[in-house]
Design a protein around this motif. Structure first.
Motif, PDB file in Angstrom:
ATOM      1  N   ILE A   1       0.835  -1.198   0.000  1.00  0.00           N
ATOM      2  CA  ILE A   1       0.000   0.000   0.000  1.00  0.00           C
ATOM      3  C   ILE A   1       0.874   1.253   0.000  1.00  0.00           C
ATOM      4  CG2 ILE A   1      -1.606   1.338   1.436  1.00  0.00           C
ATOM      5  CD1 ILE A   1      -2.931  -1.370   2.148  1.00  0.00           C
ATOM      6  N   PHE A   2       1.936   1.256   0.790  1.00  0.00           N
ATOM      7  CA  PHE A   2       2.845   2.409   0.815  1.00  0.00           C
ATOM      8  C   PHE A   2       3.502   2.611  -0.551  1.00  0.00           C
ATOM      9  CE2 PHE A   2       7.180   4.052   1.324  1.00  0.00           C
ATOM     10  CZ  PHE A   2       6.880   5.311   1.813  1.00  0.00           C
ATOM     11  N   MET A   3       3.964   1.536  -1.166  1.00  0.00           N
ATOM     12  CA  MET A   3       4.611   1.671  -2.478  1.00  0.00           C
ATOM     13  C   MET A   3       3.621   2.143  -3.540  1.00  0.00           C
ATOM     14  SD  MET A   3       7.518  -1.356  -2.541  1.00  0.00           S
ATOM     15  CE  MET A   3       6.439  -2.577  -3.141  1.00  0.00           C
ATOM     16  N   THR A   4       2.388   1.668  -3.476  1.00  0.00           N
ATOM     17  CA  THR A   4       1.365   2.126  -4.415  1.00  0.00           C
ATOM     18  C   THR A   4       1.075   3.602  -4.215  1.00  0.00           C
ATOM     19  OG1 THR A   4       0.387  -0.083  -4.397  1.00  0.00           O
ATOM     20  CG2 THR A   4      -0.967   1.698  -5.270  1.00  0.00           C
ATOM     21  N   ALA A   5       0.949   4.021  -2.971  1.00  0.00           N
ATOM     22  CA  ALA A   5       0.695   5.441  -2.682  1.00  0.00           C
ATOM     23  C   ALA A   5       1.860   6.307  -3.138  1.00  0.00           C
ATOM     24  CB  ALA A   5       0.445   5.632  -1.190  1.00  0.00           C
ATOM     25  N   PHE A   6       3.081   5.808  -2.984  1.00  0.00           N
ATOM     26  CA  PHE A   6       4.256   6.550  -3.426  1.00  0.00           C
ATOM     27  C   PHE A   6       4.248   6.737  -4.945  1.00  0.00           C
ATOM     28  CE2 PHE A   6       8.718   6.797  -4.767  1.00  0.00           C
ATOM     29  CZ  PHE A   6       9.122   7.897  -4.026  1.00  0.00           C
ATOM     30  N   VAL A   7       3.937   5.680  -5.670  1.00  0.00           N
ATOM     31  CA  VAL A   7       3.871   5.768  -7.131  1.00  0.00           C
ATOM     32  C   VAL A   7       2.750   6.715  -7.549  1.00  0.00           C
ATOM     33  CG1 VAL A   7       3.315   4.445  -9.220  1.00  0.00           C
ATOM     34  CG2 VAL A   7       4.913   3.517  -7.559  1.00  0.00           C
ATOM     35  N   GLN A   8       1.609   6.605  -6.896  1.00  0.00           N
ATOM     36  CA  GLN A   8       0.489   7.468  -7.240  1.00  0.00           C
ATOM     37  C   GLN A   8       0.815   8.931  -6.959  1.00  0.00           C
ATOM     38  OE1 GLN A   8      -3.157   6.492  -5.256  1.00  0.00           O
ATOM     39  NE2 GLN A   8      -4.382   7.745  -6.633  1.00  0.00           N
ATOM     40  N   ALA A   9       1.462   9.209  -5.847  1.00  0.00           N
ATOM     41  CA  ALA A   9       1.852  10.585  -5.517  1.00  0.00           C
ATOM     42  C   ALA A   9       2.883  11.117  -6.507  1.00  0.00           C
ATOM     43  CB  ALA A   9       2.395  10.650  -4.096  1.00  0.00           C
ATOM     44  N   ALA A  10       3.815  10.261  -6.914  1.00  0.00           N
ATOM     45  CA  ALA A  10       4.826  10.685  -7.888  1.00  0.00           C
ATOM     46  C   ALA A  10       4.187  11.039  -9.225  1.00  0.00           C
ATOM     47  CB  ALA A  10       5.868   9.589  -8.073  1.00  0.00           C
TER      48      ALA A  10
END
Length: 143
Positions: free
Chosen positions: A123-132
């Motif tokens: 979930i953290f990695m997905t949120a990071f990609v989405q924010a980027a």
């Protein structure tokens, strides 16, 4: 429907199908219970399929948000991760009940911690990609 949407949703379907196929194999391994090693291998393969499916769906969500400016596939990605790890946690506990393995009694080594840690990492990695994507698709950095 444009070709970009069809391609994106096709990859989502492929990612979900990979996870579902290995979930069915895991269920089959538990229902037939041929050996402890076979059940462990099925659980390991399901865990790997979650990661592979996540990579495929996240890649599709990245492309879809970048081209269409819509984040619906990211929402589905979060739901997919949560549901997949709910099933992972269930079968991890079921294997412990059937005494195929022992994760220990403390919270840090238990099934709750194992499945929650993996789900939170995804979930953290997905949120990071989405924010980027959100950050770099805006024009503030191009000035």
């Amino acid at each position: 429907m444009s070709i970009k949407k069809i391609v994106s949703w096709s990859f989502v379907a492929i990612g979900c199908a990979i996870i579902i196929v290995y979930l069915l194999k895991l269920e089959n391994a538990f229902s037939e219970i041929k050996s402890s090693d076979q059940v462990r291998l099925s659980l390991r393969n399901y865990h790997i399929s979650i990661w592979i499916g996540w990579v495929i769906v996240t890649s599709s969500a990245t492309y879809y948000q970048w081209t269409q400016k819509k984040y619906i596939i990211f929402v589905l990605d979060y739901l997919l991760v949560i549901l997949a790890f709910i099933f992972f946690r269930h079968y991890l506990s079921l294997g412990e009940e059937e005494q195929f393995w022992s994760l220990g009694s403390s919270f840090k080594t238990g099934a709750n911690f194992t499945s929650m840690r993996n789900a939170l990492v995804m979930i953290f990695m997905t949120a990071f990609v989405q924010a980027a994507i959100k950050l770099f698709s805006s024009k503030w950095h191009r000035k």
